[in-house]
Design a protein around this motif. Sequence first.
Motif, mmCIF file in Angstrom:
data_model
loop_
_atom_site.group_PDB
_atom_site.id
_atom_site.type_symbol
_atom_site.label_atom_id
_atom_site.label_comp_id
_atom_site.label_asym_id
_atom_site.label_seq_id
_atom_site.Cartn_x
_atom_site.Cartn_y
_atom_site.Cartn_z
ATOM 1 N N ARG A 1 3.888 -0.575 4.543
ATOM 2 C CA ARG A 1 2.504 -0.985 4.829
ATOM 3 C C ARG A 1 2.024 -1.886 3.697
ATOM 4 O O ARG A 1 2.067 -1.502 2.526
ATOM 5 C CB ARG A 1 1.610 0.247 4.955
ATOM 6 N N TYR A 2 1.584 -3.106 4.032
ATOM 7 C CA TYR A 2 1.063 -4.010 3.009
ATOM 8 C C TYR A 2 -0.211 -4.698 3.519
ATOM 9 O O TYR A 2 -0.449 -4.819 4.722
ATOM 10 C CB TYR A 2 2.105 -5.041 2.569
ATOM 11 N N ARG A 3 -1.035 -5.152 2.559
ATOM 12 C CA ARG A 3 -2.366 -5.662 2.880
ATOM 13 C C ARG A 3 -2.571 -7.051 2.287
ATOM 14 O O ARG A 3 -2.193 -7.304 1.143
ATOM 15 C CB ARG A 3 -3.431 -4.697 2.340
ATOM 16 N N GLY B 1 -8.010 -8.707 4.066
ATOM 17 C CA GLY B 1 -8.066 -7.264 4.281
ATOM 18 C C GLY B 1 -7.148 -6.780 5.390
ATOM 19 O O GLY B 1 -7.064 -5.572 5.652
ATOM 20 N N GLN B 2 -6.463 -7.688 6.059
ATOM 21 C CA GLN B 2 -5.588 -7.298 7.163
ATOM 22 C C GLN B 2 -4.400 -6.479 6.654
ATOM 23 O O GLN B 2 -3.734 -6.859 5.692
ATOM 24 C CB GLN B 2 -5.076 -8.531 7.901
ATOM 25 N N GLU C 1 0.817 -1.212 0.000
ATOM 26 C CA GLU C 1 0.000 0.000 0.000
ATOM 27 C C GLU C 1 0.850 1.260 0.000
ATOM 28 O O GLU C 1 0.454 2.269 -0.582
ATOM 29 C CB GLU C 1 -0.940 -0.006 1.208
ATOM 30 N N GLY C 2 2.012 1.226 0.657
ATOM 31 C CA GLY C 2 2.862 2.415 0.641
ATOM 32 C C GLY C 2 4.055 2.289 1.555
ATOM 33 O O GLY C 2 4.153 1.367 2.367
ATOM 34 N N VAL C 3 4.982 3.205 1.379
ATOM 35 C CA VAL C 3 6.166 3.293 2.237
ATOM 36 C C VAL C 3 6.302 4.723 2.733
ATOM 37 O O VAL C 3 5.829 5.674 2.097
ATOM 38 C CB VAL C 3 7.452 2.884 1.487
#
Length: 540
Positions: free
Chosen positions: A217-219, A224-225, A205-207
Amino acid sequence: MDPKTFYDVVIVGGGPAGLTAGLYLARARYRVVIVEQDHFGGQVTITHQVVNYPGVAQASGAELTETMRRQAQSFGAEFLLAQVTGLDLTGDVKTVRTTRGALSCFGVLWATGAHPRKVGFAGEAAFQGRGVAYCATCDGEFFTGKDVFVVGGGFAAAEEAVFLTKYARHVTILIRGADFSCAPSVAQAARAHERITVLPHTQVEGVEGDDALRLLRYRNTQTGQVTEYRPPAGETFGLFVFAGYEPATELLQGVADLDDQGYVLTDRGQRTSADGLYAAGDVCQKPLRQVVTAVGDGALAATELEKYAAAAQARTGLRPTPPEVLPPAPAEGAPPAEPGDALFPPEMLAQLQTVFRRMTGSLVLELTLDGTPLSRELEAYMQALCQLTDQLTFTTTGQDPEPPCVRVCRPDGSWTGLAFHGVPGGHEFTAFVLGLYNAAGPGQALDGATEQAIQALRAPVDLQILVSLSCTMCPDLVTAAQRLAAASGQVTAQAYDLNHFPALRDRYQVMSVPCLVVNHGQQVVFGKKSLPQLLDLLAP
């Protein structure tokens, strides 16, 4: 039309497809030049082990393609390190415009391959060079003892993850799908490694961070966690992106038919929809992109281009000068080699002599040495180079504060603005030789717009290019910076092999190469750049 730049075929791209086509065409006595903007060999040069190429039990990608290049050169294929900027395919004689001047030809082979695809997650662009990387060979060592994440589930992701364990404390592979998409044997090597964790159904999702990465951040796309990774206090980490490739076909937009993903559409003879334009290798729409299929494409395209060029010769009465076949290697018991042969193999000597013949002035290589083994290596290297021509001499001095260093000077002792700290071997040797050619004249050709942009630089500009000799992307930036320094008295361009100058790496928080430092830190940017891109960056 200048006969010196008139060819039967111009090949754009120096990977396996382009090298094979060059070999076939030159062997058939057609004059051919292979134009490459980065490094000859293509993307496969970063592959550490090729084991599925028929007839070769095992070799690195660099070894395999270097053999291809030597074969093509032995039959008279020519090589040009330059960026292609435009095409004119009208008429019997086509024009290929490059950053080193225009080339005329009957036919063009487009074999530019594909380049790494960016994912587009938050922070990807902002942290490129500060922790986000795309080449394990170039940047892996910057993450020694650190945690590393790999994005992707294909061949490159699996293989490079294993390679990164040479440096990283632990490697985590984030796969968007349910499993690897590469061959089971390659995937198994990654799965079975004790320091690799594989997370399927996972999307970045982003750094975030400051001067380096501090948060990932990863999903999980099934549950969905969302997971946040933060390195131990005082540490950073690396995120390597291997999410596939996109074709290098920007210049073919509106020129030839492409598919929805930008790949070139060809017929069974590798012909495109544009007259005289053929395509080969990974740039084409095809079900399998491997070295062996690229080589097959290149051979087929070359045989079709032989027919095309022969017909064009018959129509126009024009015939480019046939290629010059290199003499075979000396037999056992032959006379002693010329000075410098121990360091420079025959094909490299031939290239160097071509450059030296075109130089219009003399240069002095001014060495600053400090008694270390690296200094002795630099001294031997420059001494051997100077033995090849009367246009180069060397001297030693103690003036530079960052030895070992070679500064390129004029006979009157004035500095041209070009310098290399370390030993310019590996991928940097070609860039160093081009720097000599640019400093001694006439140098790589510049178009009018580029010359105007150079003249517009009024204030002094100091460029430090931080490189690794294993990096395949560094020479492009080094060459552009050196060309600019040779053309403008306002600019200096000094390259540094970061393996020997860790203080610079720490000062500018370098985690990827090439890194360009402008005016001692006023700007710090990452990634390869052409001369026009460099001028845009420096524009007043």
